[in-house]
Enzyme design. Structure first.
Site, PDB file in Angstrom:
ATOM      1  N   CYS A 216      -5.046  12.466  12.049  1.00 50.38           N
ATOM      2  CA  CYS A 216      -5.797  11.211  12.013  1.00 50.38           C
ATOM      3  C   CYS A 216      -5.664  10.591  13.405  1.00 50.38           C
ATOM      4  O   CYS A 216      -5.087  11.182  14.309  1.00 50.38           O
ATOM      5  CB  CYS A 216      -5.250  10.292  10.933  1.00 50.38           C
TER       6      CYS A 216
ATOM      7  N   ARG B  40      -8.735  -0.277   4.413  1.00 48.95           N
ATOM      8  CA  ARG B  40      -7.880   0.700   3.725  1.00 48.95           C
ATOM      9  C   ARG B  40      -6.566   0.074   3.310  1.00 48.95           C
ATOM     10  O   ARG B  40      -5.958   0.485   2.324  1.00 48.95           O
ATOM     11  CB  ARG B  40      -7.584   1.884   4.660  1.00 48.95           C
TER      12      ARG B  40
ATOM     13  N   LYS C 113       0.865  -1.206   0.000  1.00 50.29           N
ATOM     14  CA  LYS C 113       0.000   0.000   0.000  1.00 50.29           C
ATOM     15  C   LYS C 113       0.893   1.246   0.000  1.00 50.29           C
ATOM     16  O   LYS C 113       0.690   2.168  -0.776  1.00 50.29           O
ATOM     17  CB  LYS C 113      -0.872   0.007   1.238  1.00 50.29           C
ATOM     18  N   ASN C 114       1.925   1.240   0.880  1.00 49.73           N
ATOM     19  CA  ASN C 114       2.729   2.453   1.079  1.00 49.73           C
ATOM     20  C   ASN C 114       3.738   2.710  -0.026  1.00 49.73           C
ATOM     21  O   ASN C 114       4.484   3.687   0.034  1.00 49.73           O
ATOM     22  CB  ASN C 114       3.399   2.420   2.455  1.00 49.73           C
TER      23      ASN C 114
ATOM     24  N   ASP D 183       4.529   0.538  11.916  1.00 46.79           N
ATOM     25  CA  ASP D 183       3.358  -0.152  11.372  1.00 46.79           C
ATOM     26  C   ASP D 183       3.262  -1.606  11.847  1.00 46.79           C
ATOM     27  O   ASP D 183       2.275  -2.272  11.564  1.00 46.79           O
ATOM     28  CB  ASP D 183       3.387  -0.123   9.845  1.00 46.79           C
TER      29      ASP D 183
ATOM     30  N   ARG E 184       0.105  14.379  12.036  1.00 50.73           N
ATOM     31  CA  ARG E 184       0.464  14.105  10.630  1.00 50.73           C
ATOM     32  C   ARG E 184       0.747  15.414   9.863  1.00 50.73           C
ATOM     33  O   ARG E 184       0.204  15.660   8.811  1.00 50.73           O
ATOM     34  CB  ARG E 184      -0.643  13.308   9.937  1.00 50.73           C
TER      35      ARG E 184
HETATM   36  C1  EPZ Z   1       4.145   6.769   5.970  1.00 52.24           C
HETATM   37  O1  EPZ Z   1       3.426   7.827   6.568  1.00 52.24           O
HETATM   38  C2  EPZ Z   1       3.189   5.600   5.932  1.00 52.24           C
HETATM   39  N1  EPZ Z   1       2.010   5.935   5.131  1.00 52.24           N
HETATM   40  C3  EPZ Z   1       2.751   5.215   7.342  1.00 52.24           C
HETATM   41  O2  EPZ Z   1       1.936   4.053   7.237  1.00 52.24           O
HETATM   42  C4  EPZ Z   1       3.992   4.880   8.170  1.00 52.24           C
HETATM   43  O3  EPZ Z   1       3.605   4.598   9.490  1.00 52.24           O
HETATM   44  C5  EPZ Z   1       4.956   6.065   8.142  1.00 52.24           C
HETATM   45  O4  EPZ Z   1       5.289   6.400   6.775  1.00 52.24           O
HETATM   46  C6  EPZ Z   1       6.246   5.769   8.881  1.00 52.24           C
HETATM   47  O5  EPZ Z   1       6.863   4.644   8.319  1.00 52.24           O
HETATM   48  C7  EPZ Z   1       2.108   5.904   3.781  1.00 52.24           C
HETATM   49  O6  EPZ Z   1       3.163   5.665   3.226  1.00 52.24           O
HETATM   50  C8  EPZ Z   1       0.852   6.207   3.026  1.00 52.24           C
HETATM   51  P1  EPZ Z   1       6.327  10.131   8.039  1.00 52.24           P
HETATM   52  P2  EPZ Z   1       4.046   9.323   6.545  1.00 52.24           P
HETATM   53  O7  EPZ Z   1       6.304  11.338   7.178  1.00 52.24           O
HETATM   54  O8  EPZ Z   1       4.780   9.559   5.277  1.00 52.24           O
HETATM   55  C9  EPZ Z   1       5.849  13.477  11.445  1.00 52.24           C
HETATM   56  C10 EPZ Z   1       0.146   2.630   7.685  1.00 52.24           C
HETATM   57  O9  EPZ Z   1      -0.350   2.128   8.699  1.00 52.24           O
HETATM   58  N2  EPZ Z   1       5.970  14.445  10.348  1.00 52.24           N
HETATM   59  O10 EPZ Z   1       7.533   9.255   8.056  1.00 52.24           O
HETATM   60  O11 EPZ Z   1       2.974  10.263   6.941  1.00 52.24           O
HETATM   61  C11 EPZ Z   1       4.584  12.669  11.335  1.00 52.24           C
HETATM   62  O12 EPZ Z   1       3.500  13.345  11.923  1.00 52.24           O
HETATM   63  C12 EPZ Z   1       0.584   4.073   7.693  1.00 52.24           C
HETATM   64  O13 EPZ Z   1       0.344   2.024   6.598  1.00 52.24           O
HETATM   65  C13 EPZ Z   1       6.020  15.796  10.663  1.00 52.24           C
HETATM   66  O14 EPZ Z   1       5.926  16.181  11.826  1.00 52.24           O
HETATM   67  O15 EPZ Z   1       5.087   9.200   7.749  1.00 52.24           O
HETATM   68  C14 EPZ Z   1       4.944  11.409  12.086  1.00 52.24           C
HETATM   69  O16 EPZ Z   1       4.787  11.650  13.472  1.00 52.24           O
HETATM   70  C15 EPZ Z   1       0.381   4.733   9.040  1.00 52.24           C
HETATM   71  N3  EPZ Z   1       6.150  16.693   9.641  1.00 52.24           N
HETATM   72  C16 EPZ Z   1       6.433  11.230  11.758  1.00 52.24           C
HETATM   73  O17 EPZ Z   1       6.900  12.515  11.334  1.00 52.24           O
HETATM   74  C17 EPZ Z   1       6.246  16.289   8.330  1.00 52.24           C
HETATM   75  O18 EPZ Z   1       6.386  17.158   7.445  1.00 52.24           O
HETATM   76  C18 EPZ Z   1       6.687  10.206  10.644  1.00 52.24           C
HETATM   77  O19 EPZ Z   1       5.960  10.622   9.529  1.00 52.24           O
HETATM   78  C19 EPZ Z   1       6.189  14.917   8.044  1.00 52.24           C
HETATM   79  C20 EPZ Z   1       6.059  14.002   9.067  1.00 52.24           C
END
Ligand code: EPZ
Length: 428
Positions: free
Chosen positions: A117, A398, A22-23, A306, A122
């Site tokens: 969420c 999802r 998915k990711n 995850d 996020r």
């Molecule tokens: C991706 O989310 C995945 N989703 C998530 O999978 C996964 O948990 C996550 O990466 C970490 O591996 C998809 O790929 C669609 P991040 P993403 O940017 O890109 C903070 C699942 O269950 N952050 O690495 O949103 C953020 O809030 C889902 O399949 C900021 O603060 O993850 C989080 O706390 C859940 N500012 C942390 O960093 C930003 O600009 C990691 O986020 C970006 C992120």
């Protein structure tokens, strides 16, 4: 409403093949915006989020031919809009993955600001800071992000304050046509990042270092459409392998690379499970008591957030106590409170969950708090005493294709049912 009902105590063993990740699939779909023409993606998971991303692409003028549920032909020749409306971003925050591709193709983008969420705020501040370094100007107004690069994007060095998956992906895609070279330092290293870089390079981009903390993108003038197979879903695989560690009987998972689950499988072994690794498959079973081990979630190759809920489900039945520290999301322990309804003994202290192993779970009515927590509640139901009913299962749909069917094929006594919404009790 739809629920999943599962009766504990039945033998669960056999082989499942996982789908494409998915990711990765969602970002590969977004990347087609940069290669006008027909890109074919194979091994695409048939899940709700992919359907939402399909709507996002159609909304800007793409055409999608569903060759079969796992193969999409995406024609972006006539994409003529750069706006992604709130109702689509609200359905799926990963819609923000079109930001980089739209900036690359049009030099501008309008994307609704994603809300939070269940697992956290996020934010996308790192996406915005990084893109500003490449010459993008942002304005946020009435819940929309207006991004534009009047003088085109210019390569530069961007150091991420956290190895954000989404920010790495948007920066990688936004720099494909940038003038000069872009360096992304402290980049995320997830296998899905490598899959996206592979697609971009197949399309004619020049991306080097994906999978390492430093990614270099040398700007090119255009990309061409290709055919690409989505990488196997390591988290779906880890979820089914956790079932083997949970019930003890062998579960064999095919269609993914065990090297993408390195630390998870090592932790399963520390917990007393046996792990048999192949090149594109893996089997897990257990013939001794579950043992506690501490977990700290971190960006890849650290322990994946995850897989946190699924692993907590195992540790909640271990002989002893341990600590799970969630370092990636600020609110990803809601699963613990639902599992406690089934008899787990877990104390939450900020980013730490102190897990005291219990002898067993009892079936109960529980709500799926998010995608992975929902899957883990179904897992717990497989070994609980009696029947467990999981609601809010749209979260599970999802990201897991045929979750009930796959578990049933392993012997689980499980069904999807529709029950009347809880009666609204008249207030007094
Ligand atoms: C991706 O989310 C995945 N989703 C998530 O999978 C996964 O948990 C996550 O990466 C970490 O591996 C998809 O790929 C669609 P991040 P993403 O940017 O890109 C903070 C699942 O269950 N952050 O690495 O949103 C953020 O809030 C889902 O399949 C900021 O603060 O993850 C989080 O706390 C859940 N500012 C942390 O960093 C930003 O600009 C990691 O986020 C970006 C992120």
């Amino acid at each position: 409403m739809d629920v999943i009902r599962v009766e504990g105590g039945h033998s669960v063993t056999g082989t499942v093949r996982v789908e494409g990740a998915k990711n990765s699939a969602l970002k590969l779909m977004a990347a087609t915006i940069m290669a006008p023409g027909v890109t074919t993606l194979t091994n695409v998971p048939n899940i709700a989020d992919v359907h939402v991303m399909g709507k996002v692409l159609k909304n800007i003028g793409a055409r999608i031919e569903v060759v079969n549920v796992h193969e999409l032909k995406i024609d972006t020749s006539d994409v003529d809009s750069w706006e992604t409306p709130y109702h689509l971003v609200a359905q799926m925050r990963a819609s923000t993955a079109v930001l980089g591709p739209l900036l690359s193709r049009f030099g501008r983008a309008v994307v609704a600001m994603p809300g939070g969420c269940n697992i956290g705020a996020r934010k996308i501040d790192m996406h915005i800071l990084g893109l500003e370094a490449l010459g993008v100007e942002f304005k946020v107004d009435h819940g929309n992000i207006y991004a534009s690069a009047p003088n085109g994007l210019v390569g530069d060095t961007v150091t991420l304050s956290f190895a954000s998956v989404g920010a790495t992906e948007n920066l990688m895609m936004a720099s494909v046509f940038a003038k000069g070279t872009t360096t992304i330092d402290n980049a995320a290293r997830e296998p899905e990042i490598v899959d996206l870089a592979n697609l971009l390079n197949e399309m004619g981009a020049k991306v080097r270092g994906a999978g390492s903390p430093v990614i270099e993108v040398e700007g090119v003038s255009e990309l061409h459409p290709v055919t690409h197979e989505v990488v196997g879903d390591r988290i779906e695989a880890g979820t089914f392998l956790a079932v083997g560690a949970l019930t003890g009987e062998p579960v064999r998972v095919t269609g993914f690379a065990p090297s993408h689950l390195g630390l998870v499988l090592k932790k399963f072994e520390q917990m007393g499970a046996t792990v048999e690794r192949g090149a594109r498959e893996c089997s897990v079973w257990r013939d001794r008591p579950l043992l506690p081990t501490d977990i700290q979630t971190l960006p890849f190759p650290g322990f994946p957030t995850d897989m946190q809920a699924q692993t907590m489900c195992l540790l909640a039945l271990a002989k002893g106590s341990c600590i799970i520290t969630e370092n990636v999301f600020e609110n990803r322990f809601m699963f613990a409170s639902e599992l406690s309804r089934m008899g787990a003994d877990i104390v939450i202290e900020g980013h730490h969950a102190i897990v005291h192993g219990v002898d067993g779970f009892s079936g109960a009515q529980v709500r799926s708090p998010d995608l992975r927590g929902g899957a883990a509640l179904v897992m717990a139901g497989l070994v609980a005493d009696g029947v467990t009913t999981v609601s809010d299962i749209h979260h599970i749909d999802r990201g897991y294709e045929g979750f009930v069917e796959k578990l049933a094929s392993l012997g689980a006594k499980i069904e999807r049912a529709t029950v009347p919404d809880e009666e609204d009790v008249e207030g007094f």
